[in-house]
Design an enzyme around this catalytic site. Structure first.
Site, short mmCIF file in Angstrom:
data_model
loop_
_atom_site.label_atom_id
_atom_site.label_comp_id
_atom_site.label_asym_id
_atom_site.label_seq_id
_atom_site.Cartn_x
_atom_site.Cartn_y
_atom_site.Cartn_z
N ARG A 41 9.29 -24.31 5.03
CA ARG A 41 8.32 -23.22 5.40
C ARG A 41 8.42 -22.05 6.24
O ARG A 41 7.68 -21.36 6.32
CB ARG A 41 7.18 -24.05 6.18
CG ARG A 41 7.37 -24.48 7.34
CD ARG A 41 6.34 -25.43 7.77
NE ARG A 41 6.52 -26.02 8.88
CZ ARG A 41 5.51 -26.78 9.71
NH1 ARG A 41 4.29 -26.99 9.23
NH2 ARG A 41 6.02 -27.43 10.85
N LEU A 42 9.75 -21.97 6.73
CA LEU A 42 9.93 -20.71 7.68
C LEU A 42 10.07 -19.65 6.75
O LEU A 42 11.02 -19.70 5.65
CB LEU A 42 11.11 -20.85 8.51
CG LEU A 42 11.06 -21.70 9.63
CD1 LEU A 42 12.30 -21.70 10.62
CD2 LEU A 42 9.89 -21.39 10.46
N CYS A 43 9.84 -18.28 7.13
CA CYS A 43 10.01 -17.06 6.43
C CYS A 43 11.40 -16.71 6.51
O CYS A 43 11.55 -15.41 7.06
CB CYS A 43 8.67 -16.30 6.69
SG CYS A 43 8.72 -14.97 5.45
N LEU A 44 12.34 -17.40 6.40
CA LEU A 44 13.69 -16.91 6.69
C LEU A 44 14.62 -17.44 5.47
O LEU A 44 14.56 -18.56 4.91
CB LEU A 44 14.20 -17.86 7.88
CG LEU A 44 13.79 -17.21 9.24
CD1 LEU A 44 14.13 -18.20 10.47
CD2 LEU A 44 14.06 -15.66 9.41
N GLU A 45 15.42 -16.41 4.95
CA GLU A 45 16.34 -16.85 3.89
C GLU A 45 16.88 -18.27 4.21
O GLU A 45 17.35 -19.14 3.22
CB GLU A 45 17.38 -15.87 3.48
CG GLU A 45 16.59 -14.70 2.71
CD GLU A 45 16.32 -14.96 1.52
OE1 GLU A 45 16.33 -16.11 0.99
OE2 GLU A 45 15.61 -14.14 0.67
#
Ligand SMILES: *Cc1c(COP(=O)(O)O)cnc(C)c1O
EC number: 4.1.1.20
Length: 484
Positions: A399-403
């Protein structure tokens, strides 16, 4: 069509029984929220029981110090305390947790690099300090002078054929350490030698034992009387339920990295393999997931290993002849299979390259040790309904907004495509997966820890902090029928 590549997970029967109870996991998530870490103290007790069985068969005197850093759970710590073992604390916070869980000073050992403030706190408490370096040894003697005698172990490292370690006193400096112990005997109560190896190699442990036995002789020569040989932790976990299928998966993965067959890696990941014109080589980062030798097997092999320097007598025989107590510091071996992590599927989407991404409501570092790739298939609940369900290869996304927040960088084949609201169960997460890299950068709160108790044919769940082992019956694992 042959079955798709798979990484079948081993499940403890007690955990399996919980997951097979219709609605049990869903009720927990409904009540406590998702994601959640679930701990099974009875599995911890079962692991302890199995280690004790091996030790009881070979040794008269031993001590098990649970390495608390494997998991912050208080329920597991309380279970260890209730079962009468000792604890290995590696920070002031772990020490406070151990004391809070009921461990008295004579059942606490402190390991790891300590620093001035922690040493000041420790001197005078009566806990055994497992000394990492000469500076520490001198500081302890200085701080103790005029007040108290401090029980110490010497951690040594740099054994032949072992990888260099940042911890411990190099063998070449052990003589200098013994000189300090002899000189400061009024303030340092020398208990013995310790090592901890992070390797699965029997030969490395046997070599370390042999070096320590030689040091015991040197200590006697200085009129010191060591009584402990601490062989540390590092006893392996078994994650896979099917070594042949694991090997089959890795073979297919290697082929796919060479561009053959269906792609199985997300975003150019090579998992530590080296690729060149001639093929795929090297050891992958996930090698530990292939292990099939349980901790009990490693321990039994070590205790019955013959020692060249002692006429071929076994480790167990030689330590008995030298009246040495064997101390162990198992972490992951005690919490093996004693925890799972449950998350919820938010949605499923397709990426531009056609990959299926299953988004869940946790992030990679909640269930994955740093720098590794977890090679056991998660379970999706509810299971397949039957007709119409087709196996599908997916990547789990966090759910993190990191690739980089992919929970699996390798493709996982599921018996059916997950739907929003399904639960995903990550197996065997108690050892280092849950806490070691759990980041809070996203400002998501850490998942709650819950303890699951099997009792009266059902399962009871409470918050980890509220769990209390009650009776010896806690240890009984119904339906186990031998090892897992
Ligand atoms: C981490 C650690 C352990 C526990 O290691 P496991 O591999 O989990 O058994 C034991 N002793 C020391 C000194 C440690 O640092």
């Amino acid at each position: 069509m042959s079955a798709p590549p798979a990484l079948p997970a081993m499940w403890h029967p007690l955990v399996r029984g919980f997951l097979d109870t219709p609605g049990a996991a869903q009720r927990v998530v409904h009540r406590y929220g998702s994601p959640a870490h679930l701990l099974f103290p009875q599995v911890f007790a079962d692991n302890l029981h199995r280690l004790r069985q091996v030790l009881d068969g070979q040794l008269r005197r031993y001590r098990i110090c649970y390495a608390h850093k494997a998991n912050r759970s208080r329920a597991l710590l309380r279970t260890g305390e209730h079962a009468g073992i000792a604890v290995d604390a590696a920070s002031p916070q772990e020490l406070a947790a151990a004391v809070g869980a009921g461990f008295t000073a004579d059942r606490i050992e402190v390991t790891g690099p300590k620093g001035e403030a922690f040493l000041r706190q420790l001197v005078g408490t009566g806990v055994t300090i497992n000394v990492d370096n000469l500076w520490e040894l001198h500081r302890i003697a200085d701080l103790a002078r005029g007040h108290t005698r401090v029980p110490v172990l010497l951690r040594v490292s740099g054994f032949p054929a072992a990888a260099v370690s940042r911890f411990g006193i190099p063998l070449a400096e052990a003589g200098a350490a013994l000189a300090v112990l002899a000189e400061q005997r009024d303030w340092l109560a020398f208990r013995g030698f310790a090592f901890h190896l992070d390797s699965g190699e029997l030969g490395e442990r046997v070599a370390a034992v042999q070096e320590c036995l030689a040091l015991v002789e040197q200590a006697y020569a200085r009129d010191l009387s060591p009584s402990v040989l601490d062989i540390g932790g590092g006893f392996r976990q078994v994650f896979t339920a099917d070594a042949a299928r694991f090997d089959g998966y890795v073979a297919a993965l290697r082929e796919s990295l060479r561009g053959r067959g269906e792609p199985m890696a997300w975003g150019g990941n090579t998992f530590g393999f080296h690729l060149d014109d001639t093929g795929v080589r090297g050891t992958p980062v996930f090698h530990k997931y292939a292990n099939t030798v349980p901790a009990t097997g490693m321990l039994a092999d070590l205790l019955s290993a013959p020692l060249d320097a002692h006429g071929g007598r076994t480790v167990a025989q030689v330590v008995a002849e030298n009246l040495l107590d064997v101390w162990l510091e198992p972490g992951k071996a005690l919490v093996d299979h004693a925890g799972i992590t449950v998350a919820r599927v938010e949605f499923v989407k397709r990426a531009a390259d056609g990959s299926v991404l299953v988004h869940v409501d946790l992030s990679r570092d909640t269930v994955t040790p740093a720098d590794q790739e977890v090679m056991v298939d998660p379970l999706v609940l509810p299971g397949p309904a039957g007709s119409g369900d087709e196996p599908v290869g997916v990547f789990f996304a966090g759910r993190l907004c990191l690739e980089r927040d992919l929970i699996t960088n390798h493709k996982v084949w599921l018996p059916r495509c997950p739907r929003s609201g399904d639960l995903v169960v990550f197996p065997n997460t108690a050892a280092y997966h849950m806490d070691l890299s759990a980041a809070s950068a996203s400002m998501h709160p850490l998942p709650p820890k819950l303890a699951v108790l099997h009792r009266d044919g059902g399962y009871r769940v409470c918050r980890d902090l509220e769990y209390e082992p009650v009776t010896d019956a806690d240890r009984a694992v119904p339906g186990t029928g031998g090892r897992l």
